[in-house]
Write a protein that holds these residues in place. Sequence first.
Motif, short mmCIF file in Angstrom:
data_model
loop_
_atom_site.label_atom_id
_atom_site.label_comp_id
_atom_site.label_asym_id
_atom_site.label_seq_id
_atom_site.Cartn_x
_atom_site.Cartn_y
_atom_site.Cartn_z
N ARG A 33 0.76 -1.15 -0.12
CA ARG A 33 -0.02 0.06 0.00
C ARG A 33 0.91 1.27 -0.02
O ARG A 33 0.63 2.22 -0.76
CB ARG A 33 -1.04 0.03 1.11
CG ARG A 33 -2.00 -0.95 1.07
CD ARG A 33 -2.96 -0.95 2.30
NE ARG A 33 -3.44 0.18 2.63
CZ ARG A 33 -4.62 0.87 1.96
NH1 ARG A 33 -5.29 0.05 1.24
NH2 ARG A 33 -5.04 1.83 2.46
N THR A 34 2.04 1.06 0.47
CA THR A 34 2.82 2.37 0.53
C THR A 34 3.51 2.73 -1.04
O THR A 34 3.77 3.70 -1.44
CB THR A 34 4.03 2.16 1.45
OG1 THR A 34 3.49 2.02 2.73
CG2 THR A 34 4.90 3.50 1.57
N MET A 81 2.02 1.86 -3.52
CA MET A 81 0.80 2.25 -4.38
C MET A 81 0.38 3.83 -3.93
O MET A 81 -0.41 4.15 -4.58
CB MET A 81 -0.50 1.50 -4.24
CG MET A 81 0.23 0.01 -4.95
SD MET A 81 0.58 0.24 -6.63
CE MET A 81 -0.82 0.92 -7.55
N GLY A 82 1.18 4.30 -2.77
CA GLY A 82 0.65 5.62 -2.33
C GLY A 82 -0.59 5.77 -1.57
O GLY A 82 -1.00 6.75 -1.10
N HIS A 83 -1.19 4.75 -0.92
CA HIS A 83 -1.91 4.59 -0.04
C HIS A 83 -1.81 5.11 1.42
O HIS A 83 -2.50 5.47 2.26
CB HIS A 83 -3.05 3.61 -0.01
CG HIS A 83 -3.25 2.78 -1.40
ND1 HIS A 83 -4.25 3.72 -1.85
CD2 HIS A 83 -3.28 1.86 -2.17
CE1 HIS A 83 -4.78 2.99 -3.10
NE2 HIS A 83 -4.02 2.08 -3.13
N ARG A 113 -0.58 9.46 -5.93
CA ARG A 113 -1.04 8.17 -5.87
C ARG A 113 -1.83 8.02 -7.40
O ARG A 113 -1.69 6.61 -7.82
CB ARG A 113 -1.94 8.19 -4.61
CG ARG A 113 -2.72 6.88 -4.66
CD ARG A 113 -3.47 6.61 -3.43
NE ARG A 113 -4.60 7.81 -3.45
CZ ARG A 113 -5.51 7.78 -2.28
NH1 ARG A 113 -5.15 7.07 -1.16
NH2 ARG A 113 -6.29 8.45 -2.22
N HIS A 114 -2.51 8.79 -7.90
CA HIS A 114 -3.34 8.38 -8.76
C HIS A 114 -2.74 8.58 -10.17
O HIS A 114 -3.08 8.05 -11.40
CB HIS A 114 -4.65 9.08 -9.03
CG HIS A 114 -4.13 10.83 -9.20
ND1 HIS A 114 -3.66 11.58 -8.06
CD2 HIS A 114 -4.32 11.84 -10.18
CE1 HIS A 114 -3.55 12.84 -8.42
NE2 HIS A 114 -3.90 12.80 -9.69
N ARG A 168 0.50 6.75 -10.35
CA ARG A 168 1.31 5.77 -10.27
C ARG A 168 1.20 4.40 -11.13
O ARG A 168 2.09 4.00 -11.63
CB ARG A 168 1.45 4.93 -8.76
CG ARG A 168 1.93 6.10 -8.04
CD ARG A 168 2.41 5.72 -6.63
NE ARG A 168 2.66 6.90 -5.64
CZ ARG A 168 3.32 6.90 -4.58
NH1 ARG A 168 3.54 5.75 -3.96
NH2 ARG A 168 3.48 8.06 -3.97
#
Length: 219
Positions: A45-46, A48-50, A70-71, A73
């Motif tokens: 999740r890290t 992926m930017g969450h 995040r959007h 990546r």
Amino acid sequence: MLAVDGVHVVIQSVTALRGFGMTAAPGEMIGLVGRNGAGKTTMMRTIMGHLAPVQGHIRVDGTDLRTVARHHRADLGIGYMPEDRGLIPALTVEENILLPTWVTKRLDGRQRLDFVYGIMPELKAMRERKALLLSGGQQKMVALGRALAVGTRLLLLDEPFEGVAPALSQRLSEVISALKGKDLAVVISQSDLNHSQSLFDREYIIERGANGTMREKAH
């Protein structure tokens, strides 16, 4: 392709990752192995930017992910299959697979869909079914297909075999095995190695958010 260096992540004042590091080169299949709660999902999740690291660096193909929203990546060629599948129930199988390509200008959605169907023809057979009507194992297959649609450089698979019937688990293993040796770097998180240990070129053990012993396959 993927370089994680000294990453620390804090979730609600609890340190979930403690200086974790790993690498994955193009063509490599990497295992991220640890017990439940060890930090495997947090690491993915890290990437992926969450979640945002408070310390350390993550680079994909040389790009520092701190500079990438995040959007955006997916534009780096990262495909992600979350443990909970994350499908949109009201959309069809085909729509769920195509979803990340709709917001990724560099990809031809139809071409990527044909690629996914070529590897997983069973998805084409159920392409018009709503995701909410699928079994848990079928949803895992769709989530893998969606990750493959956009993951041209790096594929992150979080517990792909968890909670799946043996026949579907074997099929998932076959599909993932077929990716081995391509330019794609693949990272698979697992707590149970029964299905995938033979696939890995290298295993990173994660224990309470930190690096344990790394195991590399003998050649």
